[in-house]
Design a protein around this motif. Structure first.
Motif, mmCIF file in Angstrom:
data_model
loop_
_atom_site.group_PDB
_atom_site.id
_atom_site.type_symbol
_atom_site.label_atom_id
_atom_site.label_comp_id
_atom_site.label_asym_id
_atom_site.label_seq_id
_atom_site.Cartn_x
_atom_site.Cartn_y
_atom_site.Cartn_z
ATOM 1 N N ILE A 157 -4.395 8.561 3.237
ATOM 2 C CA ILE A 157 -4.372 7.587 2.149
ATOM 3 C C ILE A 157 -3.351 6.541 2.560
ATOM 4 O O ILE A 157 -2.183 6.581 2.183
ATOM 5 C CB ILE A 157 -4.089 8.262 0.782
ATOM 6 N N ALA A 158 -3.798 5.599 3.405
ATOM 7 C CA ALA A 158 -2.860 4.744 4.141
ATOM 8 C C ALA A 158 -3.436 3.354 4.396
ATOM 9 O O ALA A 158 -3.329 2.831 5.504
ATOM 10 C CB ALA A 158 -2.485 5.417 5.461
ATOM 11 N N GLY A 159 -4.057 2.769 3.393
ATOM 12 C CA GLY A 159 -4.600 1.429 3.584
ATOM 13 C C GLY A 159 -5.666 1.376 4.653
ATOM 14 O O GLY A 159 -5.843 0.347 5.312
ATOM 15 N N MET A 160 -6.400 2.470 4.839
ATOM 16 C CA MET A 160 -7.385 2.551 5.917
ATOM 17 C C MET A 160 -8.742 2.014 5.476
ATOM 18 O O MET A 160 -9.346 2.517 4.532
ATOM 19 C CB MET A 160 -7.540 3.992 6.408
ATOM 20 N N SER A 161 -9.213 1.008 6.186
ATOM 21 C CA SER A 161 -10.524 0.439 5.887
ATOM 22 C C SER A 161 -11.643 1.356 6.357
ATOM 23 O O SER A 161 -11.543 2.008 7.407
ATOM 24 C CB SER A 161 -10.676 -0.932 6.552
ATOM 25 N N ILE A 162 -12.699 1.386 5.589
ATOM 26 C CA ILE A 162 -13.879 2.184 5.926
ATOM 27 C C ILE A 162 -14.703 1.434 6.966
ATOM 28 O O ILE A 162 -15.124 0.300 6.724
ATOM 29 C CB ILE A 162 -14.719 2.446 4.666
ATOM 30 N N TYR A 186 0.834 -1.203 0.000
ATOM 31 C CA TYR A 186 0.000 0.000 0.000
ATOM 32 C C TYR A 186 0.870 1.255 0.000
ATOM 33 O O TYR A 186 0.704 2.140 -0.842
ATOM 34 C CB TYR A 186 -0.914 0.027 1.237
ATOM 35 N N ASN A 187 1.774 1.335 0.956
ATOM 36 C CA ASN A 187 2.656 2.499 1.062
ATOM 37 C C ASN A 187 3.918 2.106 1.813
ATOM 38 O O ASN A 187 3.875 1.280 2.723
ATOM 39 C CB ASN A 187 1.945 3.664 1.765
ATOM 40 N N PHE A 188 5.042 2.676 1.400
ATOM 41 C CA PHE A 188 6.312 2.406 2.066
ATOM 42 C C PHE A 188 7.305 3.498 1.664
ATOM 43 O O PHE A 188 7.034 4.303 0.763
ATOM 44 C CB PHE A 188 6.862 1.022 1.713
ATOM 45 N N GLU A 199 -0.459 3.245 -3.159
ATOM 46 C CA GLU A 199 -1.198 4.466 -2.843
ATOM 47 C C GLU A 199 -0.475 5.717 -3.313
ATOM 48 O O GLU A 199 -1.121 6.723 -3.614
ATOM 49 C CB GLU A 199 -1.520 4.511 -1.344
ATOM 50 N N ARG A 200 0.844 5.669 -3.399
ATOM 51 C CA ARG A 200 1.572 6.822 -3.939
ATOM 52 C C ARG A 200 1.248 6.985 -5.423
ATOM 53 O O ARG A 200 0.939 8.096 -5.880
ATOM 54 C CB ARG A 200 3.085 6.647 -3.745
ATOM 55 N N GLU A 201 1.307 5.892 -6.161
ATOM 56 C CA GLU A 201 1.013 5.967 -7.595
ATOM 57 C C GLU A 201 -0.440 6.370 -7.833
ATOM 58 O O GLU A 201 -0.727 7.235 -8.662
ATOM 59 C CB GLU A 201 1.305 4.635 -8.277
ATOM 60 N N MET A 202 -1.352 5.738 -7.108
ATOM 61 C CA MET A 202 -2.762 6.056 -7.268
ATOM 62 C C MET A 202 -3.056 7.475 -6.818
ATOM 63 O O MET A 202 -3.787 8.222 -7.485
ATOM 64 C CB MET A 202 -3.620 5.067 -6.476
ATOM 65 N N GLY A 203 -2.480 7.883 -5.672
ATOM 66 C CA GLY A 203 -2.725 9.229 -5.145
ATOM 67 C C GLY A 203 -2.256 10.307 -6.091
ATOM 68 O O GLY A 203 -2.942 11.325 -6.285
ATOM 69 N N ASP A 204 -1.089 10.109 -6.705
ATOM 70 C CA ASP A 204 -0.593 11.089 -7.672
ATOM 71 C C ASP A 204 -1.533 11.196 -8.873
ATOM 72 O O ASP A 204 -1.774 12.299 -9.388
ATOM 73 C CB ASP A 204 0.809 10.705 -8.141
ATOM 74 N N GLU A 205 -2.073 10.058 -9.297
ATOM 75 C CA GLU A 205 -3.004 10.073 -10.435
ATOM 76 C C GLU A 205 -4.319 10.748 -10.049
ATOM 77 O O GLU A 205 -4.899 11.506 -10.842
ATOM 78 C CB GLU A 205 -3.263 8.642 -10.903
ATOM 79 N N LEU A 262 -7.721 1.924 -12.407
ATOM 80 C CA LEU A 262 -7.583 1.486 -11.019
ATOM 81 C C LEU A 262 -7.360 -0.025 -10.941
ATOM 82 O O LEU A 262 -6.475 -0.496 -10.220
ATOM 83 C CB LEU A 262 -8.810 1.882 -10.207
ATOM 84 N N ASN A 263 -8.124 -0.799 -11.699
ATOM 85 C CA ASN A 263 -7.940 -2.254 -11.681
ATOM 86 C C ASN A 263 -6.540 -2.644 -12.140
ATOM 87 O O ASN A 263 -5.913 -3.549 -11.572
ATOM 88 C CB ASN A 263 -8.984 -2.938 -12.565
ATOM 89 N N ALA A 264 -6.049 -1.968 -13.173
ATOM 90 C CA ALA A 264 -4.701 -2.260 -13.672
ATOM 91 C C ALA A 264 -3.654 -1.961 -12.616
ATOM 92 O O ALA A 264 -2.677 -2.710 -12.439
ATOM 93 C CB ALA A 264 -4.429 -1.449 -14.939
ATOM 94 N N MET A 265 -3.859 -0.874 -11.871
ATOM 95 C CA MET A 265 -2.917 -0.483 -10.830
ATOM 96 C C MET A 265 -2.953 -1.472 -9.668
ATOM 97 O O MET A 265 -1.915 -1.813 -9.085
ATOM 98 C CB MET A 265 -3.252 0.937 -10.361
#
Length: 231
Positions: free
Chosen positions: A77-82, A26-28, A39-45, A217-220
């Motif tokens: 944006i840290a792998g946080m479940s709803i 998710y993030n590191f 999440e970095r790649e997705m967040g930037d997009e 998103l699915n591809a990512m």
């Protein structure tokens, strides 16, 4: 006055993205000392699609919600479940990861995860689940510490996202194995925002939906979690 207004508008477009930086994939933090991962790649997009300038901020998990609410950054944006409990304090976007599988990893396959000592990261849905099972919950501030607790015999098993545990188990050379049930918990992973930031939440929500609609998103997800990941 014009300069002040321009500066204000520029600041309004800068969003501080809060993450933990310790929960791969998710993030590191990578070798360059930068936030990396799914999440970095997705967040930037997402920021690109929403027309926002985003800066990345790291924060320890156990204080990540209080520091959002107090204004130290603008999103989580840290792998946080709803969850319903978290939604009483902050707002969430729609999920960008569907409800994921959680799993137990232990040093041996015959551990009784319903009665043993189970390590979990504090403040997670996994910790809450363990507390309800009748097992003895042993909480740690970081995910690395939960793994260490199993390796050194302090805990019988660790309970966490299977996506996080899978590479650790695979690379353990048999020292760690999956055992017990693999429940799906929570409402999926989403971005957390202050309840007062409805407009910003809507912008990210729209951007997430656009990434779902065009398949990005699915591809990512498959890139970071593998071809068999739930999309």
């Amino acid at each position: 006055a014009v300069l002040a207004l321009s500066a204000g508008l520029a600041m309004a477009q800068t969003v501080r993205m809060g993450t933990e930086g310790a929960y791969p994939p998710y993030n590191f933090i990578n070798d360059k000392g930068e936030v990396d991962g799914f999440e970095r790649e997705m967040g930037d997009e997402l920021c690109k699609r929403a027309g926002l300038t985003c800066e990345w901020v790291t924060n320890e998990w156990d204080s990540i919600i209080p520091n959002l609410v107090s204004g130290n950054y603008d999103t989580i944006i840290a792998g946080m479940s709803i969850t319903e409990e978290r939604a009483k304090v902050i707002d969430f976007t729609q999920n960008y990861i569907p409800p994921a599988v959680s799993a137990y990893a232990a040093a041996k396959p015959d551990v009784d995860v319903m009665k043993g000592v189970i390590a979990a990261q504090t403040g997670t849905i996994q910790a809450g689940h363990v507390a309800e099972t009748g097992a003895t919950l042993l909480e740690f501030a970081t995910p690395d510490e939960t793994i260490a607790a199993v390796r050194n015999g302090e805990a019988d098993a660790v309970f966490a996202d299977k996506d996080y545990l899978a590479p650790i188990v695979a690379e353990s050379g048999g020292a760690l194995v999956f055992t017990g049930p693999e429940p799906q918990l929570g409402g999926g992973v989403g971005m957390g925002l202050r309840q007062s930031d409805k407009e910003l939440t809507a912008k990210f929500d729209k951007a997430i939906q656009s990434m779902k609609d065009d398949g990005t998103l699915n591809a990512m997800i498959k890139k970071w979690f593998g071809d068999n990941a739930v999309v």
